[in-house]
Scaffold this motif. Structure first.
Motif, PDB file in Angstrom:
ATOM      1  N   ILE A  92      -7.640  -4.502  -4.865  1.00  0.00           N
ATOM      2  CA  ILE A  92      -6.363  -5.217  -4.629  1.00  0.00           C
ATOM      3  C   ILE A  92      -6.548  -6.547  -4.205  1.00  0.00           C
ATOM      4  O   ILE A  92      -5.844  -7.557  -4.250  1.00  0.00           O
ATOM      5  CB  ILE A  92      -5.528  -4.391  -3.342  1.00  0.00           C
ATOM      6  CG1 ILE A  92      -4.919  -2.972  -4.012  1.00  0.00           C
ATOM      7  CG2 ILE A  92      -4.178  -5.093  -2.740  1.00  0.00           C
ATOM      8  CD1 ILE A  92      -4.502  -2.055  -2.938  1.00  0.00           C
ATOM      9  N   ALA A  93      -7.717  -6.656  -3.349  1.00  0.00           N
ATOM     10  CA  ALA A  93      -8.096  -7.877  -2.540  1.00  0.00           C
ATOM     11  C   ALA A  93      -8.527  -9.032  -3.650  1.00  0.00           C
ATOM     12  O   ALA A  93      -8.140 -10.460  -3.630  1.00  0.00           O
ATOM     13  CB  ALA A  93      -9.023  -8.000  -1.451  1.00  0.00           C
ATOM     14  N   LEU A  94      -9.162  -8.443  -4.713  1.00  0.00           N
ATOM     15  CA  LEU A  94      -9.369  -9.495  -6.086  1.00  0.00           C
ATOM     16  C   LEU A  94      -8.221  -9.657  -6.825  1.00  0.00           C
ATOM     17  O   LEU A  94      -8.250 -10.677  -7.543  1.00  0.00           O
ATOM     18  CB  LEU A  94     -10.466  -8.801  -6.807  1.00  0.00           C
ATOM     19  CG  LEU A  94     -11.967  -8.629  -5.893  1.00  0.00           C
ATOM     20  CD1 LEU A  94     -12.880  -7.780  -6.873  1.00  0.00           C
ATOM     21  CD2 LEU A  94     -12.635  -9.939  -6.036  1.00  0.00           C
ATOM     22  N   VAL A  95      -7.240  -8.684  -7.106  1.00  0.00           N
ATOM     23  CA  VAL A  95      -6.315  -9.060  -7.969  1.00  0.00           C
ATOM     24  C   VAL A  95      -5.247  -9.865  -7.193  1.00  0.00           C
ATOM     25  O   VAL A  95      -4.943 -10.878  -7.992  1.00  0.00           O
ATOM     26  CB  VAL A  95      -5.541  -7.726  -8.474  1.00  0.00           C
ATOM     27  CG1 VAL A  95      -4.373  -8.187  -9.229  1.00  0.00           C
ATOM     28  CG2 VAL A  95      -6.497  -6.968  -9.410  1.00  0.00           C
ATOM     29  N   GLN A  96      -5.249  -9.729  -5.808  1.00  0.00           N
ATOM     30  CA  GLN A  96      -4.033 -10.250  -5.090  1.00  0.00           C
ATOM     31  C   GLN A  96      -2.779 -10.394  -5.894  1.00  0.00           C
ATOM     32  O   GLN A  96      -2.226 -11.342  -6.407  1.00  0.00           O
ATOM     33  CB  GLN A  96      -4.414 -11.855  -5.013  1.00  0.00           C
ATOM     34  CG  GLN A  96      -5.768 -12.219  -3.994  1.00  0.00           C
ATOM     35  CD  GLN A  96      -5.748 -13.497  -3.655  1.00  0.00           C
ATOM     36  OE1 GLN A  96      -6.435 -14.212  -4.415  1.00  0.00           O
ATOM     37  NE2 GLN A  96      -5.382 -13.846  -2.528  1.00  0.00           N
ATOM     38  N   ASN A 153      -0.795   7.687   1.068  1.00  0.00           N
ATOM     39  CA  ASN A 153      -2.244   7.238   1.278  1.00  0.00           C
ATOM     40  C   ASN A 153      -1.925   5.840   1.785  1.00  0.00           C
ATOM     41  O   ASN A 153      -2.617   5.311   2.840  1.00  0.00           O
ATOM     42  CB  ASN A 153      -2.985   7.402   0.072  1.00  0.00           C
ATOM     43  CG  ASN A 153      -3.901   8.641   0.188  1.00  0.00           C
ATOM     44  OD1 ASN A 153      -4.692   8.724   0.792  1.00  0.00           O
ATOM     45  ND2 ASN A 153      -3.431   9.629  -0.555  1.00  0.00           N
ATOM     46  N   LEU A 154      -1.190   4.804   1.084  1.00  0.00           N
ATOM     47  CA  LEU A 154      -1.428   3.516   1.245  1.00  0.00           C
ATOM     48  C   LEU A 154      -0.394   3.122   2.512  1.00  0.00           C
ATOM     49  O   LEU A 154      -0.621   2.264   3.203  1.00  0.00           O
ATOM     50  CB  LEU A 154      -0.926   2.931   0.079  1.00  0.00           C
ATOM     51  CG  LEU A 154      -1.821   2.580  -1.028  1.00  0.00           C
ATOM     52  CD1 LEU A 154      -1.326   1.341  -2.107  1.00  0.00           C
ATOM     53  CD2 LEU A 154      -3.170   2.597  -0.559  1.00  0.00           C
ATOM     54  N   LEU A 155       0.459   3.848   2.713  1.00  0.00           N
ATOM     55  CA  LEU A 155       1.597   3.518   3.754  1.00  0.00           C
ATOM     56  C   LEU A 155       1.371   4.557   4.778  1.00  0.00           C
ATOM     57  O   LEU A 155       1.922   4.349   5.825  1.00  0.00           O
ATOM     58  CB  LEU A 155       2.886   3.877   3.330  1.00  0.00           C
ATOM     59  CG  LEU A 155       3.276   2.966   2.094  1.00  0.00           C
ATOM     60  CD1 LEU A 155       4.674   3.403   1.641  1.00  0.00           C
ATOM     61  CD2 LEU A 155       3.394   1.407   2.772  1.00  0.00           C
ATOM     62  N   GLY A 182      -1.359  -3.778   3.900  1.00  0.00           N
ATOM     63  CA  GLY A 182      -2.732  -4.604   4.230  1.00  0.00           C
ATOM     64  C   GLY A 182      -2.479  -5.656   5.033  1.00  0.00           C
ATOM     65  O   GLY A 182      -1.269  -5.990   5.315  1.00  0.00           O
ATOM     66  N   SER A 183      -3.720  -6.364   5.276  1.00  0.00           N
ATOM     67  CA  SER A 183      -3.489  -7.501   6.388  1.00  0.00           C
ATOM     68  C   SER A 183      -2.863  -8.677   5.387  1.00  0.00           C
ATOM     69  O   SER A 183      -2.265  -9.565   6.091  1.00  0.00           O
ATOM     70  CB  SER A 183      -4.903  -7.949   6.834  1.00  0.00           C
ATOM     71  OG  SER A 183      -5.894  -8.075   5.387  1.00  0.00           O
TER      72      SER A 183
END
Ligand code: URA
Length: 204
Positions: free
Chosen positions: A123-127, A141-143, A160-161
């Protein structure tokens, strides 16, 4: 010289580039799912995509091919994407876990946790400008919630942040089981397009 203490795995994953991340996933033995996999299933698509779809984990077809969403649910996902004016190669597709859970059971808490740093790094790389969770497993999981999809759908969440906008929709396999519910998937795709500020969608 003394070796530097090993940083926790999540920290080192968080600093990886794509090749290092792919290599780390391919050789991962952080949970028991590694024992029965044929292939790890990393993720596929445009690494600069505006939208990232997240499923739960590989099934038999994905385990065999090493690519997410290539079975019947994947074919439906492709058709849903086409209806929204996308081809699969224009989005990024990944899963909560990178190895197939036996008998297609849900990944358990430990397995999802062991794989989380990989997904977070993707996720951080794709943004992506938008994350779309396909079904209950990625959504919960994500929420970090036990709320039902019915309650999570139709709301804009953040992840996320970076506070990435996140939508929840049903898993394509739900629409295969309950085709009369497909209008909900279409509604969710419309919302996705609205959020992406896209031109008018092509067809219902
Ligand atoms: N279902 C998922 O959640 N992910 C896949 O990759 C395939 C089916």
């Amino acid at each position: 010289m003394t070796a530097a203490p090993e940083r926790p795995r999540a920290d080192s994953v968080a600093a990886m580039d794509w090749p290092a991340l792919e290599q780390a996933v391919a050789s991962c033995r952080a949970c028991g799912l590694c024992q029965r996999r044929t292939n790890t299933v990393f993720g596929v698509g445009d690494r600069n995509a505006d939208v990232m779809f997240i499923g739960e984990g590989p099934g038999a077809d994905e385990d065999r091919k090493g690519e997410p969403f290539v079975g019947r649910a994947g074919q439906l996902l492709n058709r849903m994407l086409a209806a929204a004016g996308f081809v699969r190669q224009q989005v990024y597709i990944a899963n909560i876990v990178k190895c197939r859970p036996p008998n297609n059971r849900d990944p358990n808490v430990d397995e999802a946790a062991a794989c989380r740093s990989y997904l977070d790094r993707q996720i951080a790389l794709v943004q992506p400008r938008l994350i779309v969770c396909l079904g209950r497993v990625p959504s919960s999981n994500l929420l970090n919630t036990t709320e039902s999809i019915g309650r999570l759908r139709g709301r804009l969440h953040r992840y996320g942040s970076a506070g990435t906008p996140l939508l929840v929709t049903y898993h394509p396999s739900y629409y295969l089981r309950s085709p009369d519910q497909k209008a909900k998937g279409w509604q969710d795709l419309q919302r996705m397009l609205e959020l992406l500020g896209s031109r008018t969608p092509l067809r219902p």
